[in-house]
Design a protein around this motif. Structure first.
Motif, PDB file in Angstrom:
ATOM      1  N   LYS A 141       0.838  -1.203   0.000  1.00  0.00           N
ATOM      2  CA  LYS A 141       0.000   0.000   0.000  1.00  0.00           C
ATOM      3  C   LYS A 141       0.864   1.241   0.000  1.00  0.00           C
ATOM      4  N   LEU A 142       0.411   2.248  -0.701  1.00  0.00           N
ATOM      5  CA  LEU A 142       1.107   3.520  -0.706  1.00  0.00           C
ATOM      6  C   LEU A 142       0.242   4.529   0.024  1.00  0.00           C
ATOM      7  N   SER A 143       0.894   5.444   0.735  1.00  0.00           N
ATOM      8  CA  SER A 143       0.068   6.441   1.414  1.00  0.00           C
ATOM      9  C   SER A 143      -0.124   7.624   0.468  1.00  0.00           C
ATOM     10  N   THR A 144      -1.362   7.874   0.155  1.00  0.00           N
ATOM     11  CA  THR A 144      -1.651   8.877  -0.873  1.00  0.00           C
ATOM     12  C   THR A 144      -2.729   9.842  -0.409  1.00  0.00           C
ATOM     13  N   VAL A 145      -2.785  10.980  -1.086  1.00  0.00           N
ATOM     14  CA  VAL A 145      -3.954  11.848  -0.939  1.00  0.00           C
ATOM     15  C   VAL A 145      -4.650  11.896  -2.288  1.00  0.00           C
ATOM     16  N   LYS A 146      -5.962  11.960  -2.252  1.00  0.00           N
ATOM     17  CA  LYS A 146      -6.699  11.981  -3.513  1.00  0.00           C
ATOM     18  C   LYS A 146      -6.683  13.384  -4.104  1.00  0.00           C
ATOM     19  N   ARG A 177      -8.763  15.335  -6.318  1.00  0.00           N
ATOM     20  CA  ARG A 177     -10.069  15.289  -7.001  1.00  0.00           C
ATOM     21  C   ARG A 177     -10.122  16.242  -8.182  1.00  0.00           C
ATOM     22  N   ASP A 178      -9.374  17.350  -8.090  1.00  0.00           N
ATOM     23  CA  ASP A 178      -9.409  18.336  -9.179  1.00  0.00           C
ATOM     24  C   ASP A 178      -9.012  17.709 -10.508  1.00  0.00           C
ATOM     25  N   TYR A 179      -8.073  16.798 -10.444  1.00  0.00           N
ATOM     26  CA  TYR A 179      -7.544  16.219 -11.675  1.00  0.00           C
ATOM     27  C   TYR A 179      -8.092  14.823 -11.938  1.00  0.00           C
ATOM     28  N   SER A 180      -9.134  14.434 -11.220  1.00  0.00           N
ATOM     29  CA  SER A 180      -9.633  13.072 -11.382  1.00  0.00           C
ATOM     30  C   SER A 180     -10.989  13.054 -12.060  1.00  0.00           C
ATOM     31  N   THR A 181     -11.190  12.031 -12.892  1.00  0.00           N
ATOM     32  CA  THR A 181     -12.504  11.812 -13.475  1.00  0.00           C
ATOM     33  C   THR A 181     -13.322  10.974 -12.494  1.00  0.00           C
ATOM     34  N   ASP A 182     -14.653  11.113 -12.584  1.00  0.00           N
ATOM     35  CA  ASP A 182     -15.477  10.270 -11.708  1.00  0.00           C
ATOM     36  C   ASP A 182     -16.080   9.104 -12.495  1.00  0.00           C
ATOM     37  N   GLU A 183     -15.497   8.818 -13.663  1.00  0.00           N
ATOM     38  CA  GLU A 183     -15.988   7.681 -14.437  1.00  0.00           C
ATOM     39  C   GLU A 183     -15.674   6.373 -13.725  1.00  0.00           C
ATOM     40  N   GLU A 184     -16.391   5.350 -14.142  1.00  0.00           N
ATOM     41  CA  GLU A 184     -16.225   4.048 -13.503  1.00  0.00           C
ATOM     42  C   GLU A 184     -14.812   3.510 -13.754  1.00  0.00           C
ATOM     43  N   GLN A 234       4.664  14.295  -1.600  1.00  0.00           N
ATOM     44  CA  GLN A 234       3.417  13.646  -1.205  1.00  0.00           C
ATOM     45  C   GLN A 234       2.820  12.948  -2.426  1.00  0.00           C
ATOM     46  N   LEU A 235       2.570  11.649  -2.296  1.00  0.00           N
ATOM     47  CA  LEU A 235       1.970  10.931  -3.417  1.00  0.00           C
ATOM     48  C   LEU A 235       0.496  11.297  -3.538  1.00  0.00           C
ATOM     49  N   GLU A 236       0.055  11.432  -4.779  1.00  0.00           N
ATOM     50  CA  GLU A 236      -1.358  11.745  -5.037  1.00  0.00           C
ATOM     51  C   GLU A 236      -1.998  10.608  -5.806  1.00  0.00           C
ATOM     52  N   GLU A 237      -3.285  10.390  -5.546  1.00  0.00           N
ATOM     53  CA  GLU A 237      -4.033   9.503  -6.418  1.00  0.00           C
ATOM     54  C   GLU A 237      -4.811  10.342  -7.414  1.00  0.00           C
ATOM     55  N   ARG A 238      -4.646  10.002  -8.689  1.00  0.00           N
ATOM     56  CA  ARG A 238      -5.372  10.721  -9.744  1.00  0.00           C
ATOM     57  C   ARG A 238      -6.018   9.695 -10.667  1.00  0.00           C
ATOM     58  N   ILE A 239      -7.303   9.876 -10.903  1.00  0.00           N
ATOM     59  CA  ILE A 239      -8.025   8.944 -11.769  1.00  0.00           C
ATOM     60  C   ILE A 239      -8.074   9.536 -13.172  1.00  0.00           C
ATOM     61  N   TYR A 240      -7.303   8.909 -14.064  1.00  0.00           N
ATOM     62  CA  TYR A 240      -7.172   9.418 -15.426  1.00  0.00           C
ATOM     63  C   TYR A 240      -7.771   8.440 -16.424  1.00  0.00           C
ATOM     64  N   ARG A 241      -8.235   9.000 -17.539  1.00  0.00           N
ATOM     65  CA  ARG A 241      -8.545   8.167 -18.695  1.00  0.00           C
ATOM     66  C   ARG A 241      -7.237   7.830 -19.406  1.00  0.00           C
ATOM     67  N   LEU A 242      -7.147   6.597 -19.898  1.00  0.00           N
ATOM     68  CA  LEU A 242      -6.003   6.205 -20.719  1.00  0.00           C
ATOM     69  C   LEU A 242      -6.539   5.790 -22.076  1.00  0.00           C
ATOM     70  N   SER A 244      -9.629   1.954 -24.398  1.00  0.00           N
ATOM     71  CA  SER A 244      -9.326   2.895 -23.319  1.00  0.00           C
ATOM     72  C   SER A 244      -9.678   2.302 -21.964  1.00  0.00           C
ATOM     73  N   MET A 245      -9.116   2.892 -20.943  1.00  0.00           N
ATOM     74  CA  MET A 245      -9.357   2.462 -19.562  1.00  0.00           C
ATOM     75  C   MET A 245      -9.482   3.702 -18.679  1.00  0.00           C
ATOM     76  N   VAL A 246      -9.965   3.487 -17.455  1.00  0.00           N
ATOM     77  CA  VAL A 246      -9.948   4.541 -16.425  1.00  0.00           C
ATOM     78  C   VAL A 246      -9.137   3.991 -15.262  1.00  0.00           C
ATOM     79  N   ILE A 247      -8.043   4.674 -14.938  1.00  0.00           N
ATOM     80  CA  ILE A 247      -7.066   4.088 -14.011  1.00  0.00           C
ATOM     81  C   ILE A 247      -6.764   5.032 -12.857  1.00  0.00           C
ATOM     82  N   PRO A 248      -6.875   4.530 -11.618  1.00  0.00           N
ATOM     83  CA  PRO A 248      -6.456   5.344 -10.473  1.00  0.00           C
ATOM     84  C   PRO A 248      -4.949   5.222 -10.257  1.00  0.00           C
ATOM     85  N   TRP A 249      -4.219   6.153 -10.842  1.00  0.00           N
ATOM     86  CA  TRP A 249      -2.756   6.149 -10.706  1.00  0.00           C
ATOM     87  C   TRP A 249      -2.333   6.739  -9.374  1.00  0.00           C
ATOM     88  N   VAL A 250      -1.138   6.432  -8.952  1.00  0.00           N
ATOM     89  CA  VAL A 250      -0.533   7.081  -7.791  1.00  0.00           C
ATOM     90  C   VAL A 250       0.786   7.679  -8.250  1.00  0.00           C
TER      91      VAL A 250
END
Lengths: 199, 315
Positions: free
Chosen positions: B53-58, B60-67, B126-134, B141-147
């Motif tokens: 596990k990585l300790s991250t903060v989300k 949200r500004d840069y994240s999509t809310d897609e599935e 500080q590691l961030e979690e960002r949900i991006y479209r790939l 294409s995919m939707v991936i929660p990167w860190v």
């Protein structure tokens, strides 16, 4: 080889790839992108069967086992069967009857143009594969069915033009096709060509 | 490894690497055998989970809310030709790859060139979690929660000079661990590059994890790039070199087929790949295709980078 069971047995063997595909479908084993996987799988098997069909004549010449001709039609029809699966995968699963896109694809994408052409050309061959048709067409049957050679070439280009960087698999298929065509050289034929008769 | 506070975990507590790599199999096997829950819990909670596990903060500004695309799809359907050209090759062949210890050579037009360890590069941030479209150039294409970390924050520490117009990246080359390198499908090592303003754009992510865990080898461990408005191949994996350059660097797919893959390779539904359409894409898991969005839907943030440029010419 001449046993009455050999044909039904071969028929079952030829359905194995299809059964594998269905099994993998039901066990969720078609990668994260099943439509692409089905497209590739059926395309590859259509090509495999096409080349196996084309290998019957040289095999007959080399092994002098003329009875092999009994299997050629079935193998050819299986090539058509897998080509139909391949084409319907594209039509239904991949494009879902998006005709605009399909027309554009066929017109603009060389690999689709040649693949589509090859498929269309296979249809008259499948349709004229019955005994009756062979009789009715006489000498023209042979002429018509020599379409299989340009079809095979088109299929190789269809494969070659769709890969991104790894051209090894289509190149290997292409070399096999060259070999199968080279083995048809008249110099390799001992004596008279056996009379063609469907069985 | 835990990135923020390595001291808190004694080496003895860290799960054996092989066990970690096979954790799912191991857990499943344990469950199948009916091993007492207590033992299993101790192992997974104190060991494997803490280790991955990585300790991250989300963010949200840069994240999509897609599935989200499922973890299994993201980690089993990969283009990473160093491990083989089939989509399943990377997940099947990357087991031998050793992503740690890791270091990155930084050179070129900067004030602080050198060889930096993974920890040097990552730990100060500080590691961030960002949900991006790939969006892959192959029209899926995919939707991936990167860190990860904004690449800009890392690059700034190397103090690029005013001469640094581009940033070039290189992937590791270890034939004994990466069987795909035996064949010259591409001109190895894999290379990618960005214009400096693209590299410094806040969306560009230097990535170390996905789904809150350390990156699996097949996804480009331990450090990769994620540039969400460009086709996936721009997001280079397993980076060992970062070079600041004056001139536009060579990039692998462009070297392989220049008419098909440009240096920019921004997602653009209007400019087709010469051999297939880019107008639509299939989101992994969907049946019907969807329209591809300009800049993969990140136009609002990145379109200004390309103002005045003919994107048909600079594809």
């Amino acid at each position: 080889m001449t046993s009455r069971w050999s044909k039904p047995l071969l028929f079952l063997l030829c359905t194995i790839p299809f059964c594998v595909l269905v099994y993998n479908g039901f066990t969720n084993n078609l990668t994260a992108n099943p439509i692409k996987e089905i497209t590739h799988f059926t395309g590859e098997w259509a090509l495999n069967f096409l080349l196996v069909t084309l290998s019957i004549t040289p095999l007959r010449t080399l092994t002098r086992k003329n009875a092999l001709i009994r299997f050629r039609r079935m193998l050819g029809l299986f090539a058509f069967f897998y080509a139909c699966l391949h084409f319907s995968t594209y039509l239904v699963l991949d494009q879902f009857f998006d005709w605009d896109e399909i027309v554009r694809d066929v017109a603009k994408r060389p690999y689709i143009t040649v693949g589509f052409t090859a498929f269309v050309l296979l249809i008259p061959l499948a349709v004229t594969s019955t005994n009756k048709m062979v009789q009715r067409l006489g000498n023209n049957w042979r002429r018509l069915h020599s379409l299989i050679y340009p079809i095979a070439v088109l299929v190789i280009f269809h494969y070659l033009w769709l890969v991104k960087a790894d051209i090894l698999p289509p190149v290997i298929y292409g070399l096999i096709l060259c070999l199968l065509l080279a083995l048809r050289s008249p110099r390799l034929k001992p004596g008279k060509r056996p009379v063609l008769r469907p069985t | 490894m835990l990135i923020k506070t390595p001291d808190l975990i004694k080496p003895s507590e860290i799960t054996d690497r092989q066990l970690y790599l096979n954790r799912r199999k191991f857990i499943r096997a344990g469950a199948n055998l009916g091993i007492a829950g207590a033992l299993l819990n101790t192992l997974t909670i104190s060991g494997a989970l803490a280790a991955t596990k990585l300790s991250t903060v989300k963010n949200r500004d840069y994240s999509t809310d897609e599935e989200l695309t499922p973890y299994d799809a993201i980690t089993s359907y990969n283009n990473f030709y160093e491990f083989g050209t089939h989509k399943s090759d990377p997940s099947e062949n990357a087991g031998k790859f050793q992503p740690q210890p890791w270091s990155v050579v930084v050179d070129g037009e900067c004030m602080k060139p050198g060889t930096y360890s993974y920890e040097d590069i990552i730990n100060p941030h500080q590691l961030e979690e960002r949900i991006y479209r790939l969006r892959c150039v192959e029209a899926w294409s995919m939707v991936i929660p990167w860190v990860g970390i904004a690449l800009a924050d890392v690059l700034k520490r190397f103090e690029p000079t005013s001469e640094a117009k581009y940033v070039a990246f290189t992937t590791v080359m270890r034939p004994e661990e990466m069987p795909g390198l035996r064949r010259r499908v591409l001109d190895w090592p894999y290379r990618e590059g960005l214009r400096i303003d693209e590299a410094m754009h806040p969306l560009t992510l230097l990535t170390v994890g996905l789904y809150g865990e350390v990156l699996p080898n097949q996804n480009g461990a331990p450090i990769r790039l994620v540039v969400p408005w460009k086709y996936g191949f721009k997001s280079i994996k397993s980076i060992v070199r970062i070079e600041f350059t004056r001139k536009q660097p060579k990039t692998s797919w462009n070297m392989s087929a220049p008419q098909e893959y440009g240096f920019y390779s921004n997602v653009n539904p209007e400019v087709d790949h010469p051999r297939w359409s880019q107008r639509k894409e299939r989101r992994i898991g969907d049946f019907l295709k969807r329209e591809t969005l300009m800049f993969n839907g990140y136009g609002e943030q990145v379109a200004s980078l390309y103002r005045g440029m003919d994107l048909r010419k600079h594809y």
